[in-house]
Design an enzyme around this catalytic site. Structure first.
Site: not given
Length: 387
Positions: A45, A67, A147, A208, A232, A237, A254, A257-258
């Site tokens: 990203s 991503t 949503d 984001r 996060d 950034e 960020h 997702g790691y």
């Protein structure tokens, strides 16, 4: 074939090495000169792929982004040039879902309360939002979904954002970043919406940074210490507003997702797509990339206790470690050069690059001789729960 790949993307050599020469590059500083001879471009990203970046290249056969989001990719330009593109939707959804769930358990412990019994509102019910909901529902927590982009074709029950913010004790954000349209998400949580949060709301952002107006957040937090934050992702950034950090309960760079599984899954999805584009069978498996499962004998009879569940979660991933490193790295006065943002000096990106990828719940194989109902642990994601 020349393959240009982000240096922080794992398993590239194992999956793509047979196809040609691999060059690892810094994704944030990538230039058109570096890209000009590439046949394949693999990014994350931090790399904006557009006409400017590809202006010198006439050979590109494939662009892949490991991503979920695609706001950094000019897909219209790629299509106009006939360049195939794929991302990796859902690759790290489980990791983000477990990160948010663990963060909620940590907040409950810190403020001497229980997550179970709270109402959690999830804004954005795609892959990552659904992964959060899966964890919460496995644990028996009431979930509200919002949503507007998918609710017409989705059988689940949805509520308006206004209804969600009125009812939810916890709000977790999982939307893509969009600046236009009826449902734009840029500053979705602006000063007014932040001010209208119910007392003692927990607000988590794992999508984001610009989904929340960070400057307004600083202002509101100064007035409303009852709101608890887990961030996060950050506006601006890799240079977050440092004055916001002390207002945040759990702060990370960020990396929600790691997970090792998530990163491997993302690279593997690009491998599968490239092989399809090239007309070659994808004969490598993702499971062969990952270490073997951990085994842990635990007393499942104790796990109905939320504190016991948190201890088990910490065995897989202790979020407090990343929070401590974030603060030490960005707020340590000894590391800040005069007149410069410390993120430029020792930074945000360096923490991401050097992050020790955690495992997901599925990497922990539990065993028990007890008589407890443990199906909920399977639903939560743990492996091998048995007697």
């Amino acid at each position: 074939m020349k393959i240009l790949a982000d240096e922080n993307m794992p398993y590239v050599e194992q999956l793509f090495g047979d196809l040609g020469t691999i060059e690892a590059v810094n994704g944030r500083t990538l230039t058109s000169e570096q890209v000009k001879d590439a046949d394949v471009l693999l990014v994350r990203s931090v790399t904006k792929v557009n006409q400017a970046l590809l202006s010198l290249n006439t050979n590109l056969k494939f662009v892949g982004s490991a991503t979920i989001g695609t706001d950094h990719i000019d897909q219209s330009y790629l299509a106009s040039q006939g360049i195939p593109f794929t991302n990796a939707p859902g690759c790290n959804a489980t990791a983000v879902g477990e990160f948010a769930f663990i963060a909620m358990l940590e907040l409950a412990k810190r403020f001497d309360t229980e997550l179970k019994g709270k109402v959690v509102g999830i804004v954005g019910a795609g892959n990552t939002g659904s992964a959060v909901a899966k964890c919460l529902e496995a644990y028996g927590v009431e979930v509200l979904l919002n949503d507007p982009l998918i609710e017409a074709d989705d059988p689940r029950t949805f509520v308006s954002l206004e209804a969600l913010t009125e009812r939810a004790d916890v709000i977790s954000l999982h939307v893509p970043l969009t600046k236009d349209g009826a449902h734009k998400t840029w500053y979705l949580f602006d000063e007014q919406r932040l001010q209208n949060l119910k007392p003692d709301t927990w607000l988590l952002n794992c999508c984001r940074g610009e989904v929340i107006d960070n400057r307004a957040l600083i202002k509101i937090k100064a007035q409303r210490p009852d709101i608890k934050l887990v961030l996060d992702v950050w506006e601006g950034e890799p240079e977050p507003m440092l004055e916001l950090v002390p207002f945040v309960e759990l702060a990370t760079p960020h990396i929600a997702g790691y997970s090792l599984e998530g990163k491997a899954r993302g690279t593997y999805m690009l491998y599968q797509k490239l092989m399809a584009v090239l007309g070659i069978d994808a004969d490598k498996s993702m499971t062969s990339l990952l270490p073997t499962l951990w085994s842990q004998q635990v007393s499942l009879d104790e796990l109905p206790s939320e504190k016991a569940l948190l201890q088990l979660s910490r065995f897989v991933y202790d979020l407090r470690d990343d929070d401590e490193l974030f603060r030490k790295t960005l707020l340590d006065d000894s590391s800040i050069k005069a007149g410069e943002n410390s993120a430029n000096n020792n930074g945000f990106d360096l923490m991401r690059k050097n992050h020790k990828h955690r495992r997901e719940f599925s990497a922990l194989k539990l065993a028990s001789a007890g008589q407890s109902d443990v199906d909920w642990l399977l639903n939560l994601g743990f492996s091998g729960v048995g007697r």
